[in-house]
Structure formats: structure tokens, C-alpha cells
Design an enzyme around this catalytic site. Sequence first.
Site, PDB file in Angstrom:
ATOM      1  N   ASP A  93       0.869  -1.173   0.000  1.00 63.74           N
ATOM      2  CA  ASP A  93       0.000   0.000   0.000  1.00 63.74           C
ATOM      3  C   ASP A  93       0.912   1.231   0.000  1.00 63.74           C
ATOM      4  O   ASP A  93       2.121   1.126   0.219  1.00 63.74           O
ATOM      5  CB  ASP A  93      -0.961  -0.031   1.198  1.00 63.74           C
ATOM      6  CG  ASP A  93      -2.208   0.827   0.946  1.00 63.74           C
ATOM      7  OD1 ASP A  93      -2.222   1.575  -0.046  1.00 63.74           O
ATOM      8  OD2 ASP A  93      -3.150   0.749   1.759  1.00 63.74           O
ATOM      9  N   ASP A 128      -3.618   7.179  -3.788  1.00 67.36           N
ATOM     10  CA  ASP A 128      -4.983   7.594  -4.119  1.00 67.36           C
ATOM     11  C   ASP A 128      -5.527   8.523  -3.035  1.00 67.36           C
ATOM     12  O   ASP A 128      -4.909   8.688  -1.984  1.00 67.36           O
ATOM     13  CB  ASP A 128      -5.885   6.353  -4.276  1.00 67.36           C
ATOM     14  CG  ASP A 128      -5.812   5.417  -3.069  1.00 67.36           C
ATOM     15  OD1 ASP A 128      -4.682   5.149  -2.602  1.00 67.36           O
ATOM     16  OD2 ASP A 128      -6.864   4.964  -2.578  1.00 67.36           O
ATOM     17  N   GLY A 195     -11.650   3.560   0.789  1.00 63.46           N
ATOM     18  CA  GLY A 195     -12.470   4.505   1.554  1.00 63.46           C
ATOM     19  C   GLY A 195     -13.637   3.866   2.285  1.00 63.46           C
ATOM     20  O   GLY A 195     -14.628   4.527   2.583  1.00 63.46           O
TER      21      GLY A 195
HETATM   22  N1  GUN Z   1      -6.429   1.166   3.155  1.00 61.31           N
HETATM   23  C1  GUN Z   1      -7.706   1.265   3.609  1.00 61.31           C
HETATM   24  N2  GUN Z   1      -8.421   2.073   2.793  1.00 61.31           N
HETATM   25  C2  GUN Z   1      -7.611   2.476   1.806  1.00 61.31           C
HETATM   26  C3  GUN Z   1      -7.793   3.304   0.654  1.00 61.31           C
HETATM   27  O1  GUN Z   1      -8.866   3.842   0.377  1.00 61.31           O
HETATM   28  N3  GUN Z   1      -6.695   3.466  -0.170  1.00 61.31           N
HETATM   29  C4  GUN Z   1      -5.496   2.872   0.103  1.00 61.31           C
HETATM   30  N4  GUN Z   1      -4.481   3.069  -0.736  1.00 61.31           N
HETATM   31  N5  GUN Z   1      -5.306   2.100   1.177  1.00 61.31           N
HETATM   32  C5  GUN Z   1      -6.357   1.897   2.013  1.00 61.31           C
END
Ligand code: GUN
Length: 618
Positions: A93, A128, A195
Site C-alpha cells: 500500500d 490515491d 475509503g
Molecule cells: N487502506 C484502507 N483504505 C484504503 C484506501 O482507500 N486506499 C489505500 N491506498 N489504502 C487503504
Amino acid sequence: MGKERITLEILGREGLARTGRFHTPHGVVMTPNIMPVINPNIRTLSMDQMKKAGTTCLITNSYIIRRNADLREKALKDGLHSLIGFDGPIMTDSGTFQSYVYGDVEFQNRDTVEFQLSVGSDISTILDIFSTPDDSRDKAADAVRVTAERFHEVEDLAETNDLSGPIQGSIYPELREESARIMSSSGASYLPIGGVVPLLEQYRYAELVDIIMSAKLNSNFSKPIHLFGGGHPMFMGMAVLLGVDMFDSASYVKYAKDGRMLYPEGTRDLKDIMELPYWSPLRDRYTAEELRREGEEKRKSLLAEHNLYAIFMEISEIRERIHEQTLWQYVESRARSHPSLFNAFKRILEYSGKMQDYLELYRKPPFMGFDNLSMKSPYAERLKSLEIRPDSVDASYYYSQGTGMSKKFLDEYYENSDNNYHFTWGELEIPVEMEESYPVQQAIMDGFPSIRVQRPTLINSGHARNFNLEKIRFLADFQFGKNSGKALFPDDSQITVSRSTGRIRTVSLEGKILATMRVHDGYLALTMEGGERIRKSSPEMKNRVMVTKESAEFNSQGKSVFFNFIKECDPGIIPYNDVLVVDPDDVLVAVGRPLVSGKEMMQYRKGVAVSINHHLKP
Ligand code: GUN
């Protein structure tokens, strides 16, 4: 040769839910699945413990790694997999969630992605914009737009790397739809729905249903759908039913910190429980009381271990449910464990119509009717698409579950009139011709109110017709389109029936079999002769899968049709309903069973699209 790319190979299905093999540069994992979240700074469980619980893929945070000099250097030097100590697929992430929780992060989008690529992440995520459920529509629209721009900024990197393109849009279905379309047509090969953490935490499952459906129905089905932060076992079955393939979960640690234990149906406090559940990995080492007396750190690690088992137990059950095609029923029963889930289940029923396009012609197990909600499931709802003419006569009095329409009714009324007749299942009206076909014959409806009307006044006009011929023509119209019945089965068709059950077995014309009635679902299976009659009577691409010349040669010898050799197909194809396999000149080379819907067929790249039943050449 370039780097191996991720692909999802579909194995089993039930509506939008699917099981598959997810191919990655670091091996193949089954889907649906969960990526436990690993914090590279804090190892609550050892890698061995994680693997033993069922971990086959992981997610970690590139932002945390990059901010810490030691972790960063080691990751750049030896690679991410060495840093984490795991040789399976690892997704990273970007720091979006941190920027949502803590405000801004110090890195930019492109360098964030480049860093993930340089440490060897299998799936890298752009920076994002996290849109929250409280955002105004304008703010959420902005998040969708900026997220799209950020993907665009790294589009060149997506040509040779697998990037994940999050779908944002807060609680606004039309924004989720737009975001899904943008990400699907971009170079993103993996689509997380973002989100949603606040909604999950607040049990706002009905809104999640809207969000997932808006995203899924507008996404490319070859790209796996991930639910960011959706790793609580309570909602996983429902999410998978709507088409989610992957989850990540930090909940196993988060809950453990608070002394809370995950169970498939919810959460319990360690301080409240009397016994550890039978399946808990802690059960042969601890009693609940001993666990309560453990030191804080040790207890956290033990509870994390328990929690990880709980989520993997649930995902394994979900996969098995799709394999046996009872996920719908599982979700239906589990919905009763919490009013918010039940409310969400009712929301799913509002999508029964939209789900039709992806629904199989039949499922392996019988259809189970519990109450009027069962009758709103897409499997029952499909029966509503069958034409019930306003003048149709209710013949329920003559219908009995298991034995079908009575002989008296057939002899005295049906065969001597032109009337349309139906019987009822609760509020559903079903044409009598469907009595043998899924889900009517294959149903368990014990105690369900099948409304027994008074003996109706039936009309006998003395016009002779044959119930079996009407039945197969009705089924052909349903399976292959209006007027297919007459085109496929002329008046002089010969019908053979089983001596013991009286059920239709084959239909022939001049000694050649046109179709057989399948025992397991009561629908028609075409032979080449039948297929050719359908081909001649169906316009353009209707009922067809058109393959390349090379593929046609193989398929004409009985070999399966693979997705990557399909040139065009009928978007209305129903999974498991026979299709015509034709070459580019519309020559029928085979008839077979499609494994996916027409809507999905042009999107997949790997695996079998149609398994062949009959073919042109010996
Ligand atoms: N981890 C939990 N929600 C999100 C999200 O909306 N975007 C990203 N990149 N990681 C997340």
C-alpha cells in the site's frame, strides 16, 4: 521474457461470486483470499505462525518502510520479500491510509510507486485520495478525479508492472461507478475498493452493498476486486457474494490489542467468555482463564493468532460454499446474526434484477425456499422474466411439488385448450411448462406457503395439443430466445420419455436427435443438428461464441474454447446454457457449455470459456 504479470483464472462461480487461481510473480494463491497486514516495524506473529494459520499472500505498507532508514536500505538492497521474510505474493500500500489518519504524507505519487517497484512489490498502489463517508458529493467527486489523475501519472509504469488502481467515490453510487469505469479502462491490473474502513467499523453494511455493486458491475471482470480493510469475518461472505475476490486484514492484530476475539459471526471480549471455541488454535494450550492471566504482550500475540485462524476459517468456508454453490444460502442464513447484516441482505435483494446477467442457468444444489425473501433472490426472480400472460389460469390446485402437474389436468384441460396455465410459489407465478426445470423441480420448500387455491374453472376448448412438445418449445424460447422453440422443434418432432418417471429424455427429427433434456437441471442440451437449427433461426451473434480460424479447427475436434481465442460473442449468454461455437464465417463447429456469462466472456484472458459437448469432426 518480461516479468510475469498477475492474472486471475476463474475456477468456480455462483452469480457474481467466484473462486479462482490468482497467478502472481511469486506463485499462485486461491481466491477469495485474505492478505494479512504486516507492519514491518512490529511483528506480532512469526512468519511460521502466520503461514500455519493459512497465510499465502500478504500486504504491507511501503510508506512505513520508506520512512525508516533501516527498513528502506534493506528493502532496496535485498528486496521486499527478503525484508519481510516471505516468498509468496506481497502487495504494498502507498501511505494513503496514513495520510487519511495523520494528514499529509511527505512523498509524492510517482516516487511512491517507483519505490514500491524498486523493492520488488508484486502489486504496487498509487497514492490515491481516501474519500470518507462524510465527504460531500463535490469533495468525493474531487477524490475520484484526482485519484484518476494520479493513476494517469504512472500509466507508463503500468505497461510492465502490476499496479493497483483504487476505486473511490464515498457513498455515492454514481461516483463509484465512474471510478470503477476509469480504473477498469486504465492500465491498473488490480482494483481495490477504497475509503470503506469507516463504513465497516460502523456496521454500515447496506451502504457497502451499494458501493460494492456499483464498483463491481462497472469493472472489468478479469481484474481482481479487493475490499480495502474488509477483513472482519462477519461481512466477508456477503462481500464475496457481490464479487469481491480479496481482502486485507489488520483486524487480527487490532482486535487482539483490545482483548477482543474474532468469530465468524462477530466479536467477543476475552473477559466475557467462558470457553475457547473448539477450533481455536489456543485451545490445547490455554483455558480462557489462563489466557486472561497472561501478560499483555503475550496475550496480544495469542489473540492475534486466534483471530487469524477465525478469518482464515471463514474464507475457507466461503471458498467451499462457492465450490458447492451454496454461498447465497450461507449468506442468507448468516444475515440473521446481526440486524445490520440482515438489512444489507435485503439491500442485496434489490439488486436481484441486475444480477440476472451473471446468473448460471442452474446451480448444483436444490433451491431452498424459506420465506418470501427467498422468493426475491435472483434465482427465483429469474422466473419472473418468463412471460405470464394476463389471461393465464392458476392451476396450482393440480400441481404438487415433486410430482408436477396432475395427469387429470393435462388430459382434461391443458391438452384440450390454448390457455396459458401457471402455478404459484408464494407470490411467484410459474408457467406449468417449467415444472421439470431448475429451480422448480430442484427445490426444497418444506412448509413454504405454496398457495393452494380453490379448484379453478379451467377452459376446455377441444383444441388438441401436446404438453411435452409445448414444454420443450417453452424451454427453448427461454434458453435460446423468442420463437426458438418452433424453429428448433417442428410439429413432427419425436419425443422419448423415461418409462419409469415419464420425464422427457430426447427430441428427434427424422431419426436424428436435436436435443436431450438434462437430468440434473431439466433444461435442453443441444446436439450439432439442434445447434444448426438454432444457428439458422438466430440473428447475427445471438447464442454464438465466434472464435478464430485456428481455434475453430481445435474446437471442431472437441477441444475446449479458451478465452484468448474468442473474437466476439453474444453478450446475453447465460452461464451453463448451451452456446454455438462458430468460426469467423459463422460455420457451426461445436456446441458446448459456457462457464461464464456473455458480459464477462470478452474480459477474461486465461482459462476455459466453453467446454465442448458435440463437435463437427470425429
Ligand atoms: N487502506 C484502507 N483504505 C484504503 C484506501 O482507500 N486506499 C489505500 N491506498 N489504502 C487503504
